[in-house]
Scaffold this active site. Structure first.
Site, PDB file in Angstrom:
ATOM      1  N   SER A   1       3.146  -6.602  -4.950  1.00 27.16           N
ATOM      2  CA  SER A   1       3.652  -6.687  -6.328  1.00 27.16           C
ATOM      3  C   SER A   1       2.746  -7.495  -7.258  1.00 27.16           C
ATOM      4  CB  SER A   1       5.082  -7.232  -6.337  1.00 27.16           C
ATOM      5  OG  SER A   1       5.947  -6.368  -5.612  1.00 27.16           O
TER       6      SER A   1
ATOM      7  N   GLY B   1       5.900  -3.512  -3.014  1.00 30.04           N
ATOM      8  CA  GLY B   1       6.683  -2.526  -3.744  1.00 30.04           C
ATOM      9  C   GLY B   1       8.078  -2.989  -4.115  1.00 30.04           C
TER      10      GLY B   1
ATOM     11  N   GLU C   1      -0.601  -9.345   3.088  1.00 31.70           N
ATOM     12  CA  GLU C   1       0.425  -8.604   2.366  1.00 31.70           C
ATOM     13  C   GLU C   1       1.788  -8.868   2.997  1.00 31.70           C
ATOM     14  OE1 GLU C   1      -1.491  -5.059   0.100  1.00 31.70           O
ATOM     15  OE2 GLU C   1      -0.751  -4.356   2.012  1.00 31.70           O
TER      16      GLU C   1
ATOM     17  N   ASN D   1      -4.889   0.578  -3.921  1.00 31.09           N
ATOM     18  CA  ASN D   1      -4.392   1.463  -2.864  1.00 31.09           C
ATOM     19  C   ASN D   1      -3.362   2.404  -3.483  1.00 31.09           C
ATOM     20  OD1 ASN D   1      -3.241   2.659  -0.639  1.00 31.09           O
ATOM     21  ND2 ASN D   1      -2.387   0.765   0.223  1.00 31.09           N
TER      22      ASN D   1
ATOM     23  N   LYS E   1      -1.850   4.770  -2.127  1.00 32.91           N
ATOM     24  CA  LYS E   1      -0.875   5.262  -1.127  1.00 32.91           C
ATOM     25  C   LYS E   1      -0.749   6.784  -1.273  1.00 32.91           C
ATOM     26  CE  LYS E   1       1.113   0.726  -1.173  1.00 32.91           C
ATOM     27  NZ  LYS E   1       2.269  -0.137  -0.979  1.00 32.91           N
TER      28      LYS E   1
ATOM     29  N   HIS F   1      -2.248  -1.499   7.512  1.00 35.95           N
ATOM     30  CA  HIS F   1      -1.273  -1.654   6.425  1.00 35.95           C
ATOM     31  C   HIS F   1       0.138  -1.676   7.005  1.00 35.95           C
ATOM     32  CE1 HIS F   1       1.005  -1.009   2.789  1.00 35.95           C
ATOM     33  NE2 HIS F   1      -0.065  -1.385   2.123  1.00 35.95           N
TER      34      HIS F   1
ATOM     35  N   GLU G   1       2.747  -0.333   6.093  1.00 34.58           N
ATOM     36  CA  GLU G   1       3.406   0.979   6.127  1.00 34.58           C
ATOM     37  C   GLU G   1       2.945   1.777   7.352  1.00 34.58           C
ATOM     38  OE1 GLU G   1       2.291   1.923   2.122  1.00 34.58           O
ATOM     39  OE2 GLU G   1       3.650   0.358   1.409  1.00 34.58           O
TER      40      GLU G   1
HETATM   41  P1  13P Z   1       2.486  -3.037  -4.365  1.00 31.70           P
HETATM   42  O1  13P Z   1       1.394  -3.609  -5.260  1.00 31.70           O
HETATM   43  O2  13P Z   1       3.034  -1.750  -4.898  1.00 31.70           O
HETATM   44  O3  13P Z   1       3.513  -4.055  -4.027  1.00 31.70           O
HETATM   45  O4  13P Z   1       1.760  -2.622  -2.992  1.00 31.70           O
HETATM   46  C1  13P Z   1       0.971  -3.537  -2.340  1.00 31.70           C
HETATM   47  C2  13P Z   1       0.282  -2.839  -1.243  1.00 31.70           C
HETATM   48  O5  13P Z   1       0.904  -2.454  -0.259  1.00 31.70           O
HETATM   49  C3  13P Z   1      -1.153  -2.599  -1.366  1.00 31.70           C
HETATM   50  O6  13P Z   1      -1.702  -2.156  -0.170  1.00 31.70           O
END
Ligand code: 13P
Length: 248
Positions: free
Chosen positions: A211, A172, A166, A9, A11, A94, A96
């Site tokens: 992560s 992140g 997640e 992803n 983003k 997600h 976010e």
């Molecule tokens: P990170 O791998 O940057 O922690 O992000 C995970 C994520 O949100 C994948 O959708």
């Protein structure tokens, strides 16, 4: 047998040249057909990504879609449009999107229904916040998310969904759920799915996200109910992303 899946992803990252280079590097460096690799770039890259992965086993996912088929929704993208551009998957729910765009599981349910109607497989994200984990509400929270997002879906619909656990506190942040914490939640999610799917819950791929890096992927992916990963930051670097894929 359920599929092993590693999805990247991106983003809201990368310029045109950076993104196209990344796709080429992943396509050229991939040396396994045992893992389903999915790239989830931002919308402007979808068409080029589909062309570049055409002769490979790689699939393309969108990061979001609108819950209705078409209409006056400036700035939104429909499932039917994604399908016509060759998207096989779409991320929904997600954290976010939940956090910054106010999406809840009722809306996510509508998006899932829309995607399934257009033959796009939803990658459904769920997971608890740090406060919810600290107050030991994490199983309850994830259980409710799944209950509400999958409400009304038939057995055959559920079998098309990829679930991604997640935990928000691991996204992140560099902080990863321990393999034990992740396995526990994945087993809980599978158990929840088995209330509808019975034994067929064994066929649903449940990915871990938060992560994931080359140095922790192997241990996470070796857990019984962890079928792969949804990778954010590390998917922006072809070497790291390939190392995660090849760590299976
Ligand atoms: P990170 O791998 O940057 O922690 O992000 C995970 C994520 O949100 C994948 O959708």
């Amino acid at each position: 047998m359920r599929e092993k899946i590693v999805a990247g992803n991106w983003k809201m990252n990368l310029t045109k040249n950076e993104g196209l280079l990344l796709i080429d590097s992943v396509v050229n460096g991939l040396n396994t057909a045992d893992v389903k690799v999915i790239l989830a770039p931002p919308f402007p890259f979808i068409s080029d990504t589909v062309s570049k992965v055409e002769k490979t086993t790689i699939s393309v996912a969108a990061q979001n879609c609108h819950q209705t088929e078409s209409g006056a929704f400036t700035g939104e993208v429909s499932a039917v449009s994604l399908q016509s551009f060759g998207c096989d998957y779409c991320i929904v729910g997600h954290s976010e999107r939940r956090q910054y765009f106010g999406e809840d599981d009722k809306l996510i349910n509508e998006k899932i229904v829309q995607l399934l109607a257009k033959n796009i497989k939803p990658i459904y994200c769920c997971g608890e916040s740090l406060e919810q984990r600290q107050s030991e509400e994490h199983f309850e929270v994830v259980g409710e998310q799944i209950q509400s997002a999958f409400s009304g879906l038939k057995r055959e619909d559920l079998l098309k969904i990829v679930v991604a656990y997640e935990p928000v506190w691991a996204i992140g942040t560099g902080e990863t759920a321990t393999p034990k914490q992740a396995q526990e939640m994945h087993a809980f999610i599978r158990e929840k799915l088995s209330q509808v799917l019975r034994d067929e819950a064994e066929n649903v791929s449940i990915l871990y996200g938060g992560s994931v890096k080359p140095d922790n992927a192997k241990e996470l992916f070796s857990q019984k109910d962890i079928d792969g990963g949804l990778i954010g930051g590390a998917s922006l670097n072809a070497t790291d992303f390939l190392a995660i894929i090849h760590s299976f």
